[in-house]
Design a protein around this motif. Sequence first.
Motif, mmCIF file in Angstrom:
data_model
loop_
_atom_site.group_PDB
_atom_site.id
_atom_site.type_symbol
_atom_site.label_atom_id
_atom_site.label_comp_id
_atom_site.label_asym_id
_atom_site.label_seq_id
_atom_site.Cartn_x
_atom_site.Cartn_y
_atom_site.Cartn_z
ATOM 1 N N TYR A 263 0.842 -1.188 0.000
ATOM 2 C CA TYR A 263 0.000 0.000 0.000
ATOM 3 C C TYR A 263 0.878 1.238 0.000
ATOM 4 C CZ TYR A 263 -3.839 -3.132 1.116
ATOM 5 O OH TYR A 263 -4.766 -4.128 1.072
ATOM 6 N N PHE A 264 0.373 2.285 -0.620
ATOM 7 C CA PHE A 264 1.095 3.560 -0.583
ATOM 8 C C PHE A 264 0.100 4.695 -0.343
ATOM 9 C CE2 PHE A 264 0.181 2.615 -5.045
ATOM 10 C CZ PHE A 264 -0.397 3.796 -5.505
ATOM 11 N N TYR A 265 0.636 5.782 0.185
ATOM 12 C CA TYR A 265 -0.204 6.904 0.618
ATOM 13 C C TYR A 265 0.625 8.167 0.465
ATOM 14 C CZ TYR A 265 -3.391 9.469 3.825
ATOM 15 O OH TYR A 265 -4.280 10.347 4.406
ATOM 16 N N TYR A 266 0.167 9.069 -0.400
ATOM 17 C CA TYR A 266 0.920 10.287 -0.697
ATOM 18 C C TYR A 266 0.021 11.504 -0.506
ATOM 19 C CZ TYR A 266 3.368 13.937 -3.219
ATOM 20 O OH TYR A 266 3.977 15.121 -3.542
ATOM 21 N N HIS A 308 -3.700 7.302 -3.058
ATOM 22 C CA HIS A 308 -3.386 6.067 -2.333
ATOM 23 C C HIS A 308 -4.129 4.892 -2.955
ATOM 24 C CE1 HIS A 308 -7.364 5.958 -0.342
ATOM 25 N NE2 HIS A 308 -7.264 7.278 -0.298
ATOM 26 N N ASN A 309 -3.685 3.715 -2.616
ATOM 27 C CA ASN A 309 -4.358 2.497 -3.068
ATOM 28 C C ASN A 309 -4.944 1.722 -1.896
ATOM 29 O OD1 ASN A 309 -1.969 1.597 -1.957
ATOM 30 N ND2 ASN A 309 -1.555 0.058 -3.546
ATOM 31 N N LEU A 310 -5.248 2.413 -0.806
ATOM 32 C CA LEU A 310 -5.842 1.780 0.368
ATOM 33 C C LEU A 310 -7.306 1.416 0.103
ATOM 34 C CD1 LEU A 310 -4.552 4.292 3.060
ATOM 35 C CD2 LEU A 310 -3.764 1.933 2.798
ATOM 36 N N PRO A 311 -7.813 0.398 0.771
ATOM 37 C CA PRO A 311 -9.259 0.178 0.744
ATOM 38 C C PRO A 311 -9.968 1.404 1.319
ATOM 39 C CG PRO A 311 -8.103 -1.693 1.725
ATOM 40 C CD PRO A 311 -7.099 -0.585 1.595
ATOM 41 N N ILE A 312 -11.224 1.589 0.945
ATOM 42 C CA ILE A 312 -11.947 2.760 1.454
ATOM 43 C C ILE A 312 -13.200 2.380 2.238
ATOM 44 C CG2 ILE A 312 -11.059 4.266 -0.349
ATOM 45 C CD1 ILE A 312 -13.767 4.000 -1.750
ATOM 46 N N SER A 313 -13.506 1.119 2.323
ATOM 47 C CA SER A 313 -14.669 0.705 3.115
ATOM 48 C C SER A 313 -14.225 0.352 4.539
ATOM 49 C CB SER A 313 -15.363 -0.497 2.483
ATOM 50 O OG SER A 313 -14.475 -1.596 2.398
ATOM 51 N N ASN A 314 -15.157 0.481 5.465
ATOM 52 C CA ASN A 314 -14.916 0.145 6.877
ATOM 53 C C ASN A 314 -13.870 1.040 7.541
ATOM 54 O OD1 ASN A 314 -16.767 -2.057 6.766
ATOM 55 N ND2 ASN A 314 -15.175 -3.296 5.786
ATOM 56 N N ARG A 315 -13.794 2.281 7.115
ATOM 57 C CA ARG A 315 -12.962 3.241 7.829
ATOM 58 C C ARG A 315 -13.616 3.567 9.176
ATOM 59 N NH1 ARG A 315 -11.847 7.822 3.116
ATOM 60 N NH2 ARG A 315 -10.060 6.810 2.111
ATOM 61 N N TYR A 316 -12.805 3.921 10.139
ATOM 62 C CA TYR A 316 -13.367 4.345 11.419
ATOM 63 C C TYR A 316 -12.492 5.438 12.018
ATOM 64 C CZ TYR A 316 -9.766 1.414 13.616
ATOM 65 O OH TYR A 316 -8.568 0.863 13.999
#
Length: 582
Positions: A263-266, A308-316
Motif C-alpha cells: 500500500y502507498f499513501y501520498y 493512495h491504493n488503500l481500501p476505502i470501506s470500513n474506515r473508522y
Amino acid sequence: MAQDDSAEWNTDDDLYFEIDNFQSSSKSSSPVVTSSDHMFATLLDMGFSDDVIARAIQENGPNAETSAIIDTISKYSMNCEPSSSKSKTINHFLAMGFDEEKIIKAIHKHGEENMEEIANALLSSEADMKEEDNIDWSDSDDDDEKDPDSFDSCNPLSSLVKMGFSELEASLAIERCGDNVSIADLADFICASQIARESDEFHTDPEEQKPTQNIKKKRKEPRPSANDQLICLPNPMIGFGVPNEAMFITHRDLPALARAPPYFYYENVACAPKGVWETISSHLYDIAPEFVDSKYICAAARKRGYVHNLPISNRYQIQPAPKLTIQEALPHIGIRWPTWDTRTKLNCILTVHASAQTTKRIRLALEAHTGEPSEATKRYVIEQCRRWNLVWVGKNKVAPLDGEETESLLGFPKYHTRGGGMSNTDRLKSLGNSFQVDTVAYHLSVLKPLFPDGINVLSLFTGIGGGEVALHRLQIPMKTVVAVEISKKNRTILKDFWGQTNQKGVLEEIEDVRDLTKDKIVELMKRFGGFDLVIGGSPCNNLAGGNRVNRSGLEGEQSSLFFEYCRILDVVRETTMQMRRS
C-alpha cells in the motif's frame, strides 16, 4: 511530514512570524543582514512605516542585526509620547500603524476628542483599501462582514472582484479550481496565495541551504493518462466520506497496476498550481486524488489531496474523537471569547505566527472604545483573527496559538514537539508542515484488520512523525519503521516519541533520501521482510497554491522530491514482486 520545514504545503504557506520568536531566533543564531536595502524591504513587509525603519536603522547602523532594528522600532511604538510636533491622538493612532495623513484628516473631520469616530473612520478606510497585506480569509463557517457564498454564484469573476481581488487573481483561481467551486473556496485559494508569496524570504533556515537538500531533478514526462481533464477541487471537500457527514463512497475501481501490494499513501496540498495534480496522478498509476478538508474532522481547516491504493470501506475514527469547534477543542479560552466573534473553525495551521505588531494593533483598536466595539472595529478585529488564527487570552487581548494548542488541533500528543532542541519557531514550522493526524488515521484505519501482527513502514519525508503517530493511535503495531527525514531536530522528535510510547519494533532513521538507493532499498526489504506501507508527501511550498514568488510546481528544488517518492515506490513494488516469486 515535511522534509523541508519551510514548506507549506500549501496553501497554508507563510509570510510573517511572531516578532518575539523572531528576536529569540535571531539572537541565538545571530544572522547579520548584509544589505540595508534588503533589511529595509523586509521590515516594510512586516508592517512598519518607512520613516520609523529609517530612524531605527540610523540609530543602530546599517550593519545591525535585524532583531536589534525590530527592538528599537518596538520601543518607539511602546513609548510613543506626545511631542511638540504631534498630538497624543496622532501618536496613539500612529502606534496602531495607521498612516499619519489619514489620521490628521480623520481628526479634522471628527475632532481630536472623538477617539471612537476617528478609529471607525480609519478602520473603514483600511477595509475599503483591502490592504495588500498577504491576507488569508479563513475557512470559518461564519463571516460577520460578508459571507463569500452570498455573492452571485452565477458570475464568480464579478463576485471576486467585488470582494477586492484583482481580475487576474480571480481568473486564475477560477481556471485552476473550476466553475463548480464555491465563491468561498475561490477566495480561500486566492488568499492562501497572497499569504505566502514571500515565505522563502522570511524563512531561510541555514539547515535548508545544505547541499544535501538541493535535490534537483528534471521533470519527467507524464505517463499516459486515461483522464486528460483537469482535476477540479470538489465542494464540499470530503473525499470518499468523513465521519460526521452522511455521504460515503465504499467502492472505487483502482487501475490494475495499483491493486498489487504494497500500500502507498501520498499527500500534497489541495490548491496546487495548474497541472500539478494531473502530473502527480499520472505518476502514481493514474489514481484520482481524494481531496479532504480537515475542518470536517477537527476544529481547523487543512485542504489536502491524497493519492493512495488503500481500501476505502470500513474506515473508522480514532477515539477520543477530535473536537469539531474552537470552543470545544480549546475550552480554556471560552470565558474570554466575545460574543461578537462567531468563529467556530480555525484556518489551516500555518508555519508562522502573526507579528506582535498585529496583536498590538488589535488591542489598541479595541481599547479605543469604552464599551462595545463599533461594527467597523469588530470587522477589522475578526478579519485579523481569521487571517492569523488568533484566539482570545484576555480582555481586548488576542494571541497566536501556542505549541500545545497547535499539537492538539493537529492530533499530536501534548508536548510532542517540545524539547529536542526545538525553539518556538521550529515547533511552529514543523507542526505547520505535518499531517493532520486524525484525518490520516481515518484513512489508515482500514489497515488494522489487515495487519493484526504489525506492519512494516517506509516513511518518506517523515517530519515529526505524523504517520507514525496515526498508526500508534490506531493501535496498529509497527514492527519496523524506516524513516527518511533530513531535519535532525525532526528526527529527534520522532525518536523521542518512539521511546516514550514504548514501541517494540525497530526504528531506523535515514537522513538523506539520496542515500536510499536501489541497492539500499533491496537490502532493507530483505532484512525486514519487505514494506507493507510507503507513506509520505511533498515537503515543499513550490507545490503550494500560496507560493507566488517561486511557485514552480513539480520543478522546484524541494518539490522535485515527489519524483524521489515515485522512484522509491517503484523499486519497493518491483522488489516486492520479486520476493514473492522467489
